[in-house]
Design an enzyme around this catalytic site. Structure first.
Site, PDB file in Angstrom:
ATOM      1  N   ILE A   1     -24.426  44.292  -1.148  1.00 63.08           N
ATOM      2  CA  ILE A   1     -25.735  44.873  -0.852  1.00 63.08           C
ATOM      3  C   ILE A   1     -25.596  46.374  -0.627  1.00 63.08           C
ATOM      4  CG2 ILE A   1     -27.628  44.936   0.826  1.00 63.08           C
ATOM      5  CD1 ILE A   1     -27.350  41.998   1.216  1.00 63.08           C
TER       6      ILE A   1
ATOM      7  N   GLY B   1     -22.530  40.257  -1.110  1.00 59.69           N
ATOM      8  CA  GLY B   1     -23.685  39.670  -1.782  1.00 59.69           C
ATOM      9  C   GLY B   1     -23.385  39.188  -3.189  1.00 59.69           C
TER      10      GLY B   1
ATOM     11  N   ASP C   1     -22.461  35.666  -2.690  1.00 59.25           N
ATOM     12  CA  ASP C   1     -23.712  34.926  -2.476  1.00 59.25           C
ATOM     13  C   ASP C   1     -24.335  34.563  -3.823  1.00 59.25           C
ATOM     14  OD1 ASP C   1     -24.062  34.990   0.456  1.00 59.25           O
ATOM     15  OD2 ASP C   1     -24.321  37.141   0.218  1.00 59.25           O
TER      16      ASP C   1
ATOM     17  N   GLU D   1     -18.927  40.467   4.651  1.00 60.15           N
ATOM     18  CA  GLU D   1     -19.944  40.742   5.667  1.00 60.15           C
ATOM     19  C   GLU D   1     -19.376  40.924   7.071  1.00 60.15           C
ATOM     20  OE1 GLU D   1     -22.238  38.802   2.310  1.00 60.15           O
ATOM     21  OE2 GLU D   1     -20.242  38.622   3.220  1.00 60.15           O
TER      22      GLU D   1
ATOM     23  N   ASP E   1     -25.674  35.876   5.092  1.00 62.72           N
ATOM     24  CA  ASP E   1     -26.895  35.075   5.235  1.00 62.72           C
ATOM     25  C   ASP E   1     -27.647  34.831   3.936  1.00 62.72           C
ATOM     26  OD1 ASP E   1     -27.781  37.661   4.838  1.00 62.72           O
ATOM     27  OD2 ASP E   1     -28.960  37.802   6.678  1.00 62.72           O
TER      28      ASP E   1
END
Length: 277
Positions: A71, A127, A130, A150, A158
């Site tokens: 991110i 991310g 993810d 993270e 998350d």
């Protein structure tokens, strides 16, 4: 058609004659760091490809030196402090909605009826993991490197890693990677079960993933769609529940033109030709 839209941060190509379309993350100058544009365009592009009857398989890849650097932290700081409300509860509710929207961007890969295959090169960080854990198959280059990063920036992951990664590599391995944030290589990703194959270079990776996608695209679209849907649903069910679910699925979908074509092709010793989905 999905390919007719002009995208800011992704590039959509195809489908080709086999029914394979490609979705490319296209922020190479930022190593494909996830920003608002990507979070909006990824699910929009996937849903457009899902609705295109000519598309049978989607390849997810990335432009530039790295697959995804995670991110964009400048974007993250704006999300955290974006609500002007003085009410703490309302600030937290706004943040919860923002996180849900970002989660949904990656869940779109699972919700797509067509298989999504990730082709990973360079860095796949935070991310990025993810994202690829929400895909159906993953392949990478030997020099690919991964990190559940993270924890190193004081965040609890998350957007899906903590939910999907243990299903792929086991609870203990996922726990170790998530708590340490350490980097791991393409070959280690293969040994863990995160990726299905490791290729020497990006050129060979792209060619191999195209070959796998074309093999899948040649099969019955209804059977492929059903196999993906049942596997994902059964992942979170008991064996008995999964058996009930696939029984209901086949009761609804088994009798089809695809079944007849597959049987005829076998008897006639030819390659079956299936209609668009």
């Amino acid at each position: 058609m999905a390919a007719e839209r002009v995208w800011e941060s992704v590039k959509v190509e195809g489908p080709d004659s086999a029914g394979v379309a490609t979705l490319t993350l296209h922020r190479p100058s930022r190593f494909n760091a996830l920003n608002p544009s990507l979070f909006q365009e990824i699910p929009a592009a996937i849903r457009a490809l899902d609705m295109d009857p000519a598309v049978r398989v989607v390849i997810l890849n990335a432009a530039g030196q790295h697959f995804c650097s995670g991110i964009d932290l400048s974007f993250f700081t704006t999300v955290v402090g974006s609500d002007a409300s003085t009410c703490l509860g309302r600030q937290r509710e706004k943040f919860r909605r923002d996180v849900k929207d970002m989660q949904d961007a990656f869940t779109a890969f699972e919700e797509c009826r067509k298989p999504v295959i990730a082709a990973i090169h360079g860095a796949c960080i935070g991310g990025g993991i993810d994202m690829v854990t929400a895909c159906d198959l993953r392949y990478c280059t030997e020099n690919a490197n991964f990190s559940v990063k993270e924890v190193d920036v004081a965040i609890t992951a998350d957007l899906g890693t903590l939910q999907r990664l243990p299903k792929l590599i086991g609870h203990g391995s996922a726990m170790e990677l998530a708590l340490t944030g350490r980097h791991f290589s393409g070959p280690e990703a293969k040994s863990l079960g995160l990726v299905q194959g490791v290729l020497p270079s990006k050129t060979e990776l792209d060619a191999y993933v195209q070959k796998i996608a074309s093999q899948i695209a040649a099969k019955s679209p209804l059977a492929v769609m059903g196999t993906k849907a049942v596997l994902i649903k059964s992942r979170d069910m008991s064996v008995a529940q999964g058996l009930d679910y696939v029984g209901l699925w086949n009761a609804a979908m088994l009798v089809s033109e695809d079944l007849e074509e597959a049987a005829l092709a076998k008897m006639q010793k030819r390659t079956p030709k299936f209609s668009k989905l």
